[in-house]
Design a protein around this motif. Structure first.
Motif, short mmCIF file in Angstrom:
data_model
loop_
_atom_site.label_atom_id
_atom_site.label_comp_id
_atom_site.label_asym_id
_atom_site.label_seq_id
_atom_site.Cartn_x
_atom_site.Cartn_y
_atom_site.Cartn_z
N PHE A 163 30.16 28.88 97.91
CA PHE A 163 29.82 28.75 99.33
C PHE A 163 30.72 29.65 100.15
O PHE A 163 31.93 29.73 99.92
CB PHE A 163 30.01 27.30 99.79
N TYR A 172 37.63 28.85 112.39
CA TYR A 172 38.91 28.59 111.73
C TYR A 172 40.07 28.68 112.73
O TYR A 172 41.10 28.04 112.54
CB TYR A 172 39.12 29.55 110.56
N TYR A 193 36.76 19.44 99.95
CA TYR A 193 35.56 20.27 100.01
C TYR A 193 35.98 21.69 100.39
O TYR A 193 35.51 22.27 101.38
CB TYR A 193 34.54 19.77 101.05
N CYS A 194 36.88 22.26 99.59
CA CYS A 194 37.55 23.50 100.01
C CYS A 194 36.78 24.76 99.67
O CYS A 194 37.16 25.84 100.12
CB CYS A 194 38.94 23.57 99.38
N GLY A 195 35.67 24.68 98.90
CA GLY A 195 34.95 25.92 98.55
C GLY A 195 35.90 26.89 97.85
O GLY A 195 36.66 26.51 96.95
N THR A 198 38.85 28.80 101.64
CA THR A 198 38.95 29.54 102.91
C THR A 198 39.82 28.88 103.98
O THR A 198 40.71 29.53 104.52
CB THR A 198 37.54 29.79 103.49
N GLU A 232 37.26 20.79 95.14
CA GLU A 232 35.92 21.38 95.27
C GLU A 232 35.19 21.17 93.95
O GLU A 232 35.79 21.29 92.89
CB GLU A 232 36.09 22.88 95.57
N TYR A 233 33.86 20.86 94.00
CA TYR A 233 33.23 20.54 92.71
C TYR A 233 32.57 21.72 92.00
O TYR A 233 32.14 21.58 90.87
CB TYR A 233 32.34 19.32 92.77
N GLY A 261 35.98 19.18 90.71
CA GLY A 261 35.37 17.89 90.42
C GLY A 261 34.90 17.25 91.71
O GLY A 261 35.14 17.78 92.80
N ASP A 262 34.25 16.11 91.57
CA ASP A 262 33.78 15.39 92.75
C ASP A 262 34.99 14.98 93.60
O ASP A 262 35.97 14.41 93.07
CB ASP A 262 33.00 14.16 92.29
N ALA A 263 34.93 15.25 94.88
CA ALA A 263 36.09 15.07 95.75
C ALA A 263 36.68 13.66 95.65
O ALA A 263 37.89 13.49 95.48
CB ALA A 263 35.71 15.39 97.19
N ASP A 318 35.67 19.12 105.08
CA ASP A 318 34.59 20.04 105.44
C ASP A 318 33.41 19.78 104.50
O ASP A 318 33.07 20.61 103.65
CB ASP A 318 35.09 21.50 105.32
N PRO A 355 29.52 18.81 102.89
CA PRO A 355 28.15 19.29 103.11
C PRO A 355 27.43 18.40 104.12
O PRO A 355 28.02 17.44 104.63
CB PRO A 355 27.52 19.20 101.72
N1 SAH Z 1 35.61 24.57 103.27
C1 SAH Z 1 34.78 25.57 102.64
C2 SAH Z 1 33.48 25.04 102.06
C3 SAH Z 1 32.70 24.10 102.92
S1 SAH Z 1 31.05 23.76 102.38
C4 SAH Z 1 34.47 26.69 103.62
O1 SAH Z 1 34.64 26.55 104.83
O2 SAH Z 1 34.06 27.76 103.18
C5 SAH Z 1 31.22 22.30 101.47
C6 SAH Z 1 31.76 22.51 100.07
O3 SAH Z 1 31.83 21.24 99.46
C7 SAH Z 1 30.90 23.37 99.17
O4 SAH Z 1 31.71 24.38 98.59
C8 SAH Z 1 30.39 22.41 98.09
O5 SAH Z 1 30.28 23.02 96.82
C9 SAH Z 1 31.46 21.34 98.10
N2 SAH Z 1 31.05 19.97 97.70
C10 SAH Z 1 29.91 19.33 98.02
N3 SAH Z 1 29.93 18.08 97.56
C11 SAH Z 1 31.11 17.92 96.92
C12 SAH Z 1 31.71 16.84 96.24
N4 SAH Z 1 31.10 15.68 96.09
N5 SAH Z 1 32.95 17.01 95.75
C13 SAH Z 1 33.60 18.20 95.89
N6 SAH Z 1 33.07 19.25 96.52
C14 SAH Z 1 31.85 19.13 97.03
#
Ligand code: SAH
Length: 468
Positions: A286, A298, A317-319, A322, A345-346, A371-373, A396, A398
């Motif tokens: 992402f 940001y 949910y750090c992708g 970023t 981040e998963y 893994g799952d957050a 952050d 989805p």
């Molecule tokens: N903070 C980042 C990404 C935000 S988008 C940025 O600004 O670029 C949300 C992110 O959460 C995505 O990368 C997605 O892959 C991740 N994600 C979604 N569900 C998740 C979960 N259950 N556990 C971990 N990460 C997850």
């Protein structure tokens, strides 16, 4: 009320999808009127009725809103891309700002006189050609020619588009070259109904800082025929292409991409910068689609975080890392480095990218987990692998937002502050309600327009631990 009935409707509000909402006179049911704007009186013809609401098309605008403009895109109404081209950008921004506030007050239960400061939305000066990512589906026209473009509104049929006003022009150039190649070499387009045909879609990602592009061709097969010719053709027509992949997607239906990516040419990642921080991005990771507004988004996170040095930061949910890495890098450059950054981040490849991006920016105190957050956070907490105390938690998620369990675990690290970045004001509002119940008060809300002419709006919220 039944289908085809005609009513005069006063439109009072607008949905995220750009449909005006009014009520059926006498009946009281809500009616969604395609393309009508608040303040307008329209003649509506019912096209769908349910027990709770109706949907109507607009036969005539009886009283027109001063915000209505003539769309400057000839595909408006046909293409499913922009839902607000018939509304002035200023009015559209106000609509988004109000929508965020309405959600927080209505769903979040924060009364009008709560202490939350609602800051005016940050829009774009020039809201054109802003997108750095495009996905173009391929199809076959009536004469059997392969075509590419965008999905028609509310459908999966493809319309060809010469010039999209919100995409980066590099993306259209690549699309035209790939379509020409497919025609020359008699490649077939995937047909979602029969499951036959090869080319499904083309994803293009462009880099603002490097003026380069990555092309990913999703195919319903194991290999792309004439690969060498394809690369020569594409790079000759579009010398700015720095990276090419195929994505193997043999699933039925219309899933956009499969799990397997094969690198065909050039770099494996696209490099871009946000707030003076470098990022290498893999095709499946992402990355925000509007780079100019990402700088602004940001910057808001940075202002809300108000770092002074020596903080422990948790970026959930750090992708590709970023937000946390921008904060860490800016703090380091200002001479007041943070103590630690932990990202979760998963998508495994995104975590690999995040680790690489930390090194790219000389950040040595960052750790990323995949893994799952919720699960990773509980595991880390059980293992005692988290710091005793975090100064800042970044959320952050989805569009579906966070679940209660995740929020419970996130606050178990006892942060002073939470900065919540959201792309869905409704789930944000729901989560703010719960965060307040568990001791965190939102004090500032900053909407940012990441998607001009589309309905979605991004918001950043600053929450602080309630002092007892
Ligand atoms: N903070 C980042 C990404 C935000 S988008 C940025 O600004 O670029 C949300 C992110 O959460 C995505 O990368 C997605 O892959 C991740 N994600 C979604 N569900 C998740 C979960 N259950 N556990 C971990 N990460 C997850």
């Amino acid at each position: 009320m039944q289908k085809n009935d005609i009513f005069e409707i006063n439109i009072t509000v607008i949905t995220e999808d750009g449909d005006g909402i009014g009520r059926i006179p006498g009946d009281g049911r809500v009616v969604f009127c395609k393309g009508a704007l608040p303040g307008e009186k329209i003649e509506a013809q019912i096209i769908k009725v349910t027990k709770d609401y109706a949907v109507a098309k607009v036969n005539e605008i009886i009283e027109k809103s001063p915000d209505r403009i003539t769309p400057d895109c000839s595909y408006t109404g046909k293409c499913g891309g922009c839902s607000f081209r018939h509304c002035s950008y200023e009015a559209h921004l106000k609509t988004k700002q109000q929508y965020v506030r309405d959600c927080i007050e209505r769903i979040g239960g924060f009364s009008e006189n709560s202490k939350i400061e609602f800051l005016p939305i940050i829009g774009m000066e020039n809201p054109y050609n802003y997108r750095n990512k495009a996905i173009f589906p391929f199809s076959t026209d009536r004469d059997g020619n392969i075509i590419s473009g965008f999905y028609r509104k509310n459908s999966h049929s493809v319309i060809e588009i010469d010039n999209c006003k919100i995409e980066n022009p590099m993306a259209s150039q690549i699309r035209l070259a790939v379509t020409e190649f497919a025609t020359t070499y008699n490649l077939t387009a995937y047909n979602e109904e029969t499951g036959k045909g090869l080319i499904r879609n083309l994803m293009v990602r462009t880099s603002r800082s490097q003026s380069e592009a990555m092309a990913v061709l999703a195919i319903n097969g194991n290999t792309l025929p004439h690969t060498n010719e394809f690369i020569s053709f594409l790079t000759e027509k579009c010398p700015f292409v720095s990276s090419v992949f195929v994505n193997i997607n043999k699933t039925s239906g219309n899933k956009v991409s499969g799990d397997k990516y094969i690198h065909l040419y050039g770099k494996e990642k696209l490099r871009d910068a946000i707030l003076d921080t470098w990022f290498d991005i893999s095709p499946m990771s992402f990355y925000q689609v509007n780079p100019e507004q990402t700088d602004r988004l940001y910057s808001v996170v940075k202002d809300f975080a108000n770092l002074r040095g020596n903080e422990n930061i948790l970026d959930i949910y750090c992708g590709i890392g970023t937000i946390g890495l921008c904060l860490a890098n800016n703090a380091q450059k200002s001479g007041n480095p943070i103590k630690s950054l932990t990202g979760i981040e998963y998508i495994r490849q995104a975590v690999v990218d995040a680790e690489h991006n930390a090194t790219l920016n000389d950040i040595t105190n960052a750790k990323f987990y995949d893994g799952d957050a919720g699960k990773v956070l509980s595991d880390l907490s059980e293992k005692g692998a988290l710091a005793d105390k975090y100064d800042l938690v970044i959320l952050d998620p989805p569009r579906k937002g966070c679940d209660k369990k995740l929020l419970d675990t996130a606050i178990s690290v006892n942060p002073e502050k939470i900065v919540y970045v959201s792309c869905n004001a409704a789930t944000l509002a729901r989560d703010l309600k719960y965060l307040r119940e568990i001791g965190y008060e939102p004090n500032k809300v900053q909407p940012v327009d990441m998607f001009p002419f589309a309905g979605h709006v991004e918001s950043v919220v600053c929450l602080e631990k309630r002092k007892c």
